[in-house]
Enzyme design. Structure first.
Site, PDB file in Angstrom:
ATOM      1  N   ARG A  59       0.818  -1.221   0.000  1.00 17.41           N
ATOM      2  CA  ARG A  59       0.000   0.000   0.000  1.00 17.41           C
ATOM      3  C   ARG A  59       0.851   1.270   0.000  1.00 17.41           C
ATOM      4  O   ARG A  59       0.430   2.298  -0.522  1.00 17.41           O
ATOM      5  CB  ARG A  59      -0.978  -0.018   1.183  1.00 17.41           C
ATOM      6  CG  ARG A  59      -2.186  -0.877   0.911  1.00 17.41           C
ATOM      7  CD  ARG A  59      -3.059  -0.978   2.127  1.00 17.41           C
ATOM      8  NE  ARG A  59      -2.685  -2.082   2.980  1.00 17.41           N
ATOM      9  CZ  ARG A  59      -2.939  -2.132   4.281  1.00 17.41           C
ATOM     10  NH1 ARG A  59      -3.544  -1.141   4.874  1.00 17.41           N
ATOM     11  NH2 ARG A  59      -2.582  -3.191   4.983  1.00 17.41           N
ATOM     12  N   GLU A  96       0.667  -4.659  13.539  1.00 18.49           N
ATOM     13  CA  GLU A  96      -0.549  -4.749  14.355  1.00 18.49           C
ATOM     14  C   GLU A  96      -1.150  -6.150  14.301  1.00 18.49           C
ATOM     15  O   GLU A  96      -1.633  -6.655  15.298  1.00 18.49           O
ATOM     16  CB  GLU A  96      -1.601  -3.717  13.902  1.00 18.49           C
ATOM     17  CG  GLU A  96      -2.784  -3.656  14.869  1.00 18.49           C
ATOM     18  CD  GLU A  96      -3.942  -2.779  14.400  1.00 18.49           C
ATOM     19  OE1 GLU A  96      -3.925  -2.270  13.275  1.00 18.49           O
ATOM     20  OE2 GLU A  96      -4.877  -2.640  15.188  1.00 18.49           O
TER      21      GLU A  96
HETATM   22  O1  LIG Z   1       2.441   0.458  11.864  1.00 16.28           O
HETATM   23  P1  LIG Z   1       2.466  -1.007  11.595  1.00 16.28           P
HETATM   24  O2  LIG Z   1       1.861  -1.819  12.717  1.00 16.28           O
HETATM   25  O3  LIG Z   1       3.824  -1.504  11.221  1.00 16.28           O
HETATM   26  O4  LIG Z   1       1.486  -1.292  10.367  1.00 16.28           O
HETATM   27  C1  LIG Z   1       1.438  -0.476   9.234  1.00 16.28           C
HETATM   28  C2  LIG Z   1       1.668  -1.251   7.980  1.00 16.28           C
HETATM   29  O5  LIG Z   1       0.652  -2.275   7.821  1.00 16.28           O
HETATM   30  C3  LIG Z   1       0.189  -2.257   6.487  1.00 16.28           C
HETATM   31  O6  LIG Z   1       0.985  -3.010   5.624  1.00 16.28           O
HETATM   32  P2  LIG Z   1       0.897  -4.598   5.421  1.00 16.28           P
HETATM   33  O7  LIG Z   1       2.169  -5.191   5.946  1.00 16.28           O
HETATM   34  O8  LIG Z   1      -0.394  -5.129   5.969  1.00 16.28           O
HETATM   35  O9  LIG Z   1       1.032  -4.829   3.892  1.00 16.28           O
HETATM   36  P3  LIG Z   1       0.212  -4.413   2.585  1.00 16.28           P
HETATM   37  O10 LIG Z   1       0.484  -2.964   2.382  1.00 16.28           O
HETATM   38  O11 LIG Z   1       0.853  -5.273   1.558  1.00 16.28           O
HETATM   39  O12 LIG Z   1      -1.255  -4.699   2.801  1.00 16.28           O
HETATM   40  C4  LIG Z   1       0.261  -0.800   6.122  1.00 16.28           C
HETATM   41  O13 LIG Z   1       0.250  -0.616   4.720  1.00 16.28           O
HETATM   42  C5  LIG Z   1       1.541  -0.341   6.768  1.00 16.28           C
HETATM   43  O14 LIG Z   1       2.671  -0.514   5.930  1.00 16.28           O
HETATM   44  N1  LIG Z   2      -5.891  -1.297  11.409  1.00 20.25           N
HETATM   45  C1  LIG Z   2      -5.261  -1.342  10.225  1.00 20.25           C
HETATM   46  N2  LIG Z   2      -5.939  -1.102   9.078  1.00 20.25           N
HETATM   47  C2  LIG Z   2      -5.310  -1.145   7.875  1.00 20.25           C
HETATM   48  N3  LIG Z   2      -4.012  -1.442   7.732  1.00 20.25           N
HETATM   49  C3  LIG Z   2      -3.299  -1.700   8.848  1.00 20.25           C
HETATM   50  N4  LIG Z   2      -1.998  -2.002   9.023  1.00 20.25           N
HETATM   51  C4  LIG Z   2      -1.784  -2.167  10.334  1.00 20.25           C
HETATM   52  N5  LIG Z   2      -2.906  -1.970  11.041  1.00 20.25           N
HETATM   53  C5  LIG Z   2      -3.881  -1.676  10.119  1.00 20.25           C
END
Ligand SMILES: O=P(O)(O)OC[C@H]1O[C@H](OP(=O)(O)OP(=O)(O)O)[C@H](O)[C@@H]1O
Ligand SMILES: Nc1ncnc2[nH]cnc12
Length: 174
Positions: A59, A96
């Site tokens: 993302r 998270e």
């Molecule tokens: O603050 P944090 O607890 O580290 O979480 C934040 C991260 O979680 C999500 O990525 P995700 O790893 O789910 O990957 P994606 O973007 O491929 O869905 C989001 O895009 C952030 O990069």
């Molecule tokens: N609550 C949340 N929603 C979407 N993306 C996330 N990445 C980590 N926590 C998330």
């Protein structure tokens, strides 16, 4: 035109019970939502001098790349383990709702380069922390961290006190 928060959809118990998933795809799929999202991040960077945008798969790419293109900067993809073909630095950590490992090419940042980190969302802040550490390991300077959305209840800023952080929206967990 709606406000940015009007486009955001929240899904309870995804991807696991207890997590409220903040789905930025609901913003990006709307032509006005997409314009707003990118314009708001550009505003956060109006006075920032930098060389590179770093953003995490996947993302983070959706927002980091248009910003880098618009501001005529280079783009550093921070990818999940095993995807980058050249020599990398790697770090594993808890987010998270999952454990993950991210990598950055070792030659992505030259010593002294100024880097902005962009992501869709700051939850625990661990993803941003790991990217900031990687930039610094390579000799770069993190000049700003920008997110579309921040979840303050998870206190991501606590471990990012040394950095300038700006987010467009802030959302309570519930
Ligand atoms: O603050 P944090 O607890 O580290 O979480 C934040 C991260 O979680 C999500 O990525 P995700 O790893 O789910 O990957 P994606 O973007 O491929 O869905 C989001 O895009 C952030 O990069
Ligand atoms: N609550 C949340 N929603 C979407 N993306 C996330 N990445 C980590 N926590 C998330």
């Amino acid at each position: 035109m709606n406000k940015l928060e009007d486009y955001l959809v929240s899904i309870p118990d995804f991807p696991k019970p207890g997590v409220v998933f903040r789905d930025i795809t609901s913003i990006l799929q709307d032509k006005d939502g997409l314009q707003l999202a990118i314009k708001e991040i550009l505003k956060l960077l109006a006075d920032t001098d930098f060389d590179l945008v770093a953003a995490p798969e996947s993302r983070g790419f959706l927002l980091g790349m248009p910003i880098a293109y618009q501001m005529k900067k280079g783009f550093i993809p921070v990818r999940k383990k095993g995807k980058l073909p050249r020599e990398t630095i790697r770090a594993g950590f808890e987010m998270e709702y999952a454990r993950t490992e991210l990598e950055m090419h070792k030659d992505a940042v030259a010593p002294g380069q100024k880097v902005v980190i962009i992501d869709d969302l700051m939850a625990t802040g661990n993803t941003l922390r790991v990217i900031a550490d990687m930039v610094e390991t390579l000799g770069g300077k993190v000049v700003k961290i920008c997110c579309l959305l921040e979840l303050p209840e998870l206190e991501g800023r606590r471990q990012l006190k040394d950095y300038e952080i700006a987010s467009v929206l802030s959302c309570d967990e519930a």
